[in-house]
Each structure stands twice: as structure tokens, then as C-alpha cells.
Scaffold this motif. Structure first.
Motif, short mmCIF file in Angstrom:
data_model
loop_
_atom_site.label_atom_id
_atom_site.label_comp_id
_atom_site.label_asym_id
_atom_site.label_seq_id
_atom_site.Cartn_x
_atom_site.Cartn_y
_atom_site.Cartn_z
N GLY A 4 1.21 -1.17 -0.09
CA GLY A 4 -0.16 -0.15 0.08
C GLY A 4 0.42 1.54 0.43
O GLY A 4 2.45 1.22 -0.17
N SER A 5 -0.29 2.46 0.07
CA SER A 5 0.91 3.59 -0.31
C SER A 5 1.78 4.62 1.10
O SER A 5 2.36 5.09 0.91
CB SER A 5 -0.16 4.73 0.08
N GLU A 6 1.55 3.13 1.94
CA GLU A 6 2.68 3.65 3.35
C GLU A 6 4.22 3.02 2.70
O GLU A 6 5.23 3.16 3.99
CB GLU A 6 1.87 2.41 4.70
N ALA A 7 3.86 2.42 1.36
CA ALA A 7 5.16 1.74 1.56
C ALA A 7 5.94 2.47 -0.17
O ALA A 7 5.89 1.11 -0.52
CB ALA A 7 5.56 -0.14 1.68
N PRO A 8 5.63 3.35 -0.46
CA PRO A 8 5.57 3.68 -2.01
C PRO A 8 7.03 3.65 -2.37
O PRO A 8 7.06 3.37 -4.04
CB PRO A 8 5.43 5.05 -1.87
N TYR A 9 7.43 3.22 -1.74
CA TYR A 9 9.42 2.20 -2.55
C TYR A 9 9.37 1.73 -3.39
O TYR A 9 8.98 1.10 -3.75
CB TYR A 9 10.61 2.09 -0.81
N GLY A 10 10.26 2.09 -4.22
CA GLY A 10 10.60 1.36 -5.89
C GLY A 10 11.86 0.50 -5.19
O GLY A 10 12.98 1.37 -4.98
N TYR A 11 11.87 -0.36 -6.24
CA TYR A 11 13.58 -0.99 -6.79
C TYR A 11 14.05 -1.50 -7.40
O TYR A 11 12.54 -2.01 -8.29
CB TYR A 11 13.36 -1.83 -5.44
N LEU A 12 14.92 -1.94 -7.82
CA LEU A 12 15.53 -2.71 -8.46
C LEU A 12 16.51 -3.56 -8.54
O LEU A 12 17.79 -3.45 -7.39
CB LEU A 12 15.78 -2.03 -9.90
N LEU A 13 17.21 -4.53 -9.62
CA LEU A 13 17.66 -5.14 -9.37
C LEU A 13 18.98 -5.47 -11.17
O LEU A 13 18.34 -5.60 -11.59
CB LEU A 13 16.93 -6.90 -8.72
N SER A 14 20.20 -5.48 -10.28
CA SER A 14 20.76 -5.65 -11.44
C SER A 14 22.28 -5.90 -11.41
O SER A 14 22.74 -5.51 -10.39
CB SER A 14 20.90 -4.42 -11.82
N ARG A 15 23.10 -6.95 -12.07
CA ARG A 15 24.11 -7.00 -11.45
C ARG A 15 25.23 -6.27 -11.91
O ARG A 15 26.41 -6.36 -11.89
CB ARG A 15 24.30 -8.72 -12.34
N ARG A 16 24.63 -6.17 -12.57
CA ARG A 16 25.96 -4.55 -13.75
C ARG A 16 26.39 -3.26 -13.35
O ARG A 16 24.48 -2.77 -13.01
CB ARG A 16 25.59 -5.33 -15.84
N MET A 17 26.80 -2.25 -13.86
CA MET A 17 26.22 -1.11 -14.48
C MET A 17 26.61 -0.66 -12.09
O MET A 17 25.66 0.54 -11.83
CB MET A 17 25.71 -0.58 -14.74
N SER A 18 27.10 -1.55 -12.19
CA SER A 18 26.54 -1.20 -10.69
C SER A 18 27.48 0.53 -10.06
O SER A 18 26.74 1.31 -9.45
CB SER A 18 27.58 -2.29 -9.45
N ALA A 19 28.79 0.51 -10.77
CA ALA A 19 29.13 1.96 -9.89
C ALA A 19 28.03 3.29 -10.61
O ALA A 19 28.29 4.32 -9.90
CB ALA A 19 30.13 2.72 -10.92
N GLU A 20 27.82 2.88 -11.79
CA GLU A 20 26.87 4.20 -12.22
C GLU A 20 25.30 4.90 -11.51
O GLU A 20 25.41 5.42 -11.23
CB GLU A 20 26.55 4.28 -13.89
#
Length: 468
Positions: free
Chosen positions: A313-329
Motif C-alpha cells: 500500500g501507499s505507506e510503502a511507496p518505495y520502488g526498487y530494482l535488481l541489476s548485476r551490471r553497471m553498479s558504479a553508475e
């Protein structure tokens, strides 16, 4: 004293949000009103600019405000006259109507409204505040707190070769902010991207604003992706990446078959194409789970994105992503954004995963959505009869309805606004003129008398708007 001060700072965006709600509600004219700038509000309320940005992003998602490039934020007028909504962008008109008092809003997709975890999160937060009596965030964690990143990494790990680590996970203020970063990191401006269609309007608008050339890959009437067309596009077009759902496509509610997943994965690998996987509804699929698309493609050309909002719900609006590449950028871009996230709220969400409480919640939520979808199917059959076609969605809180007769769906939209009902016309889910004979309606709706009246009004609107 330290504990109290830290907690107040940690939830500063909530105070800003409430202040802005009151400020917006003071707008009583039929014209759009410019709101204070980020810098002005930050100085006025003695908080960081990123805190103001976060509060504004929540308000924008709710349709209370909108942004204009190089100008700032504006509040929508509270006009009581539906004729005032005739002009302008269709999505803007939908947002403006949805925030009007007494409207029956059937346009959204908010499955978490049916099973709130607010009380559980608040209890966990109180426990965590006692556990962390000193500085609640002893070091800068621009990509999210380690506990939540580790919990997500563990949840997405499926084998020794399909594994994720906390450093592969990045958490932002909301899904829009995370996707903005992806556009920048992947260098999508001016490139070609294939997206399944219909597609969430947030994603389409973001790609358009970024100057991305979008090629839509429609789902067939049988509920399948045209893999031959995908093959041709990958062969003949300079495709930078393909954006597909992991389990269930929004808003059509269609789940890709195991056979189609394997075929799509093989084609992506053959052409060395990146997959950007939308996992927003992956946790809510009501069908027997298949191997997700992400576990079939090259993990070095994969990025997964999602948010907690669909399940918490709206009390947890956070988005997230998972990626193994381009960690520095990725780390650099998250640091530049300086997302001010509640560390206590993130740790509370992590506890839900670590304790297994999230599984109980998801089980109950899936069951409730399944029952509501069945009841909605009966109501649609009763009120709309042979006017529309649809399939029971495999996840989420909406039905994707197709009109059996040619209609002017904008006229349907306007007719319903005059009767205090808001639906989402299908054209919002395309950038190339598709889905004009479709609309999205929510089945996660508790006001039964209003729902019955709304569906009767929809039936009348479809008859009134016939064009042939």
C-alpha cells in the motif's frame, strides 16, 4: 531526546505531505494554481529539498499535483463542473476527476487496499525505534538500508546460478524515481525499446518524456504475445531493450504461458537484447507459478524493477530494482538523487520478509482478490451482458474490458464523469493509438451500492456512445 528528534526527521516527508494536502485543499478556483518551489518549501519547513521532492512525488502519483518542466508544480483546480474537464490531456483529466469528493473511482489498480499492513508496520517500527535508540541511520545508505536490500536479494534468488546479493539491489523513493534513474543509466534517450501492450501509463509517459522510440508488442486476443513479431522486430530494428512483465501483464491481467516464456527468453538471448522485467504484480499471481522470465534469460543482460506499493500500500511507496551490471553508475545516480527514505520503515518492511509475515499477508491478499474478481465477473455479466468481453485477471485488482460494439470511449469517459464515475479509457495504455475500444475498471471496490450504480451507468454510457 535524541530518539525523538531522529524519529521526527526520519518521517519529515509525512509532515510535508500533510502540509501540502492542506495547502492544495485551499485551492477553490477553476484555474490551475502554482505551488511553492522545492527550495521555497525546504526553507519554509526547515527540511531537505529531497524530502520536499519525495512529498511532491507522492502527491503527483495521487493526481493532486502535476509538474511542468522548468516551471514547477501546480495544483489541480477543484472544479465541480464536469464541462471544465472537457479539454486538455486525458490522463490529466482522469487524475483531476479522481480526486474530486464523492466520485466512484473505478480507474485505479490498488490491490493492497484490500489487506492493509499499516498496523503491523507501525508495531514493528515501535520495536525498531527501541532497538536503535541512538542514531537511526549511522551512515549514508543512498541505495536503501542493507537489511531490506538483503531481504529482497534472498527473495529473488532461485538457484546457485540465479542468485542475487544485497549490493545488486537499489531502493528509491518511488517507482517513478527508480525508473528515471534506469533511463539515465541505460542511456535510453533516442534508442528503441519494445514494450508489451497495453502497458502501464506511468512507464509509457516516462519513456516518451525521455525521448525513447517505443514499439508496442500487443497481446493477442487469445492472451499470448506474438513471438514471431518479436523475432522480426529484434532482427530488423535497433532494439536497445525489451520491457515485459515477469508473471502477469498490466492492465490486461494476462499471464504468459510457460511455453511463451521460454520462446521469448530464447529470442532475447539469440539477439543479445536486454530484458527490463516489470515484477510489480509478480507476488500477486493467482495461477500456478511458472519459472519467471528472469530465470530464463542471460542474468548479465537483465534488470528487474518493482515496488512494494502493490502488496503493502501507499505507506510503502518505495520502488526498487535488481541489476548485476553497471553498479558504479547506479550507485552514483542514487547518490545524486539523495533519496530521503525512512530507515525505520525500510527495516520494518525487511522484518516482514525475514519473519515470513509477508507470506501470510500475500496468501490472504491473493484469496481476497480472487473472491472479489469472481464477484465482479458476476456483476459485469449481470449489468453489461454482451456489451463487453473480458477474462478474469490472473493478478491485480482490475478488469480489462473490450467493447463488443464500436464506441467513442472518450464520450463514455465524459458521460460517466457527469455521473460521478471515473474509468480509465484504454487509449491511456498505448502511445500508438491502440486499445481505443477498451477500458480498465477496478474490482477492489467496497462500496457495493455505488458499484452497482456505477456499472449501470457504464452500461448506459456504452449504449449512448456507439458509433456504428
Amino acid at each position: 531526546m535524541t530518539q525523538r528528534g531522529e524519529r521526527q526527521a526520519d518521517f519529515a516527508y509525512q509532515a510535508v505531505y500533510r502540509y501540502m494536502i492542506n495547502l492544495i485543499n485551499e485551492v477553490s478556483t477553476d484555474t490551475r494554481v502554482k505551488l511553492p518551489s522545492l527550495r521555497q518549501l525546504a526553507a519554509r519547513m526547515n527540511v531537505s529539498i529531497s524530502t520536499i521532492q519525495y512529498a511532491y512525488s507522492l502527491l503527483e502519483k495521487e493526481g493532486r499535483v502535476y509538474s511542468v518542466a522548468k516551471s514547477g508544480y501546480y495544483a489541480w483546480p477543484m472544479s465541480a463542473n464536469p464541462t471544465a474537464w472537457l479539454g486538455g490531456d486525458l490522463l490529466d483529466r482522469l487524475y483531476a476527476a479522481a480526486r474530486r469528493p464523492a466520485m466512484v473511482v473505478l480507474s485505479g489498480d490498488e490491490p493492497a487496499l484490500q489487506a492493509s499492513l499499516d498496523a503491523t508496520l507501525l508495531r514493528l517500527e515501535r520495536e525498531l525505534v527501541r532497538q536503535y535508540p541512538g542514531n537511526l541511520q549511522p551512515w549514508v545508505q543512498p541505495c536503501g538500508v542493507w537489511e531490506l536490500r538483503a531481504a529482497l536479494a534472498a527473495r529473488y534468488t532461485s538457484s546457485p546460478t540465479r542468485c542475487w546479493h544485497a549490493d545488486d539491489v537499489y531502493i528509491g523513493a518511488d517507482l517513478r524515481g527508480v525508473l528515471d534513474i534506469l533511463v539515465e543509466v541505460l542511456g535510453l534517450k533516442g534508442t528503441t525499446v519494445i514494450v508489451e501492450s497495453p502497458c502501464d501509463w506511468l512507464i509509457l509517459r516516462l519513456l516518451q518524456d525521455a525521448g525513447v522510440r517505443v514499439i508496442e508488442l500487443p497481446w493477442t486476443v487469445q492472451g499470448r504475445l506474438d513471438s514471431e513479431t518479436l523475432e522480426r522486430l529484434l532482427r530488423d530494428e535497433p532494439v536497445h531493450l525489451v520491457l515485459l512483465s515477469s508473471a502477469v501483464s498490466l492492465p490486461s491481467g494476462v499471464a504468459m504461458s510457460a511455453e511463451d516464456r521460454l520462446t521469448v527468453a530464447q529470442r532475447l538471448d539469440r539477439y543479445g537484447c536486454w530484458l527490463l522485467e516489470n515484477d510489480s504484480l509478480g507476488e500477486l499471481s493467482r495461477e500456478v507459478p511458472h519459472t519467471p522470465l528472469r530465470d530464463l534469460v542471460n542474468p548479465d543482460r537483465l534488470i528487474v524493477f518493482s515496488s512494494f506499493e502493490k502488496i503493502l500500500g501507499s505507506e510503502a511507496p518505495y520502488g526498487y530494482l535488481l541489476s548485476r551490471r553497471m553498479s558504479a553508475e547506479l550507485q552514483r545516480q542514487f547518490l545524486l538523487r539523495s533519496f530521503r527514505l525512512s530507515s525505520i520503515r525500510q527495516r520494518a518492511i525487511a522484518r516482514l520478509y525475514q519473519s515470513g509475515r509477508i507470506e501470510q499477508h500475500l496468501c490472504a491478499l491473493r484469496q481476497q482478490l480472487r473472491e472479489q474478481a469472481a464477484h465482479m465477473g458476476l456483476r459485469l455479466a449481470h449489468h453489461l451482458g454482451d456489451q463487453v468481453t473480458y477474462r478474469v485477471p490472473a493478478a491485480g485488482a482490475t478488469f480489462w474490458l473490450g467493447s463488443n460494439r464500436a464506441v467513442d470511449m472518450r464520450q463514455v469517459f465524459q458521460y460517466l464523469l457527469a455521473r460521478q464515475v471515473v474509468i480509465a479509457p484504454g487509449e491511456l495504455f498505448s502511445v500508438s493509438g491502440l486499445h481505443h475500444q477498451y477500458l480498465r475498471v477496478s474490482h477492489a471496490f467496497n462500496g457495493q451500492p455505488s458499484l452497482e450504480s456505477a456499472l449501470m451507468a457504464l452500461s448506459d454510457a456504452l449504449r449512448q456512445a456507439q458509433t456504428g
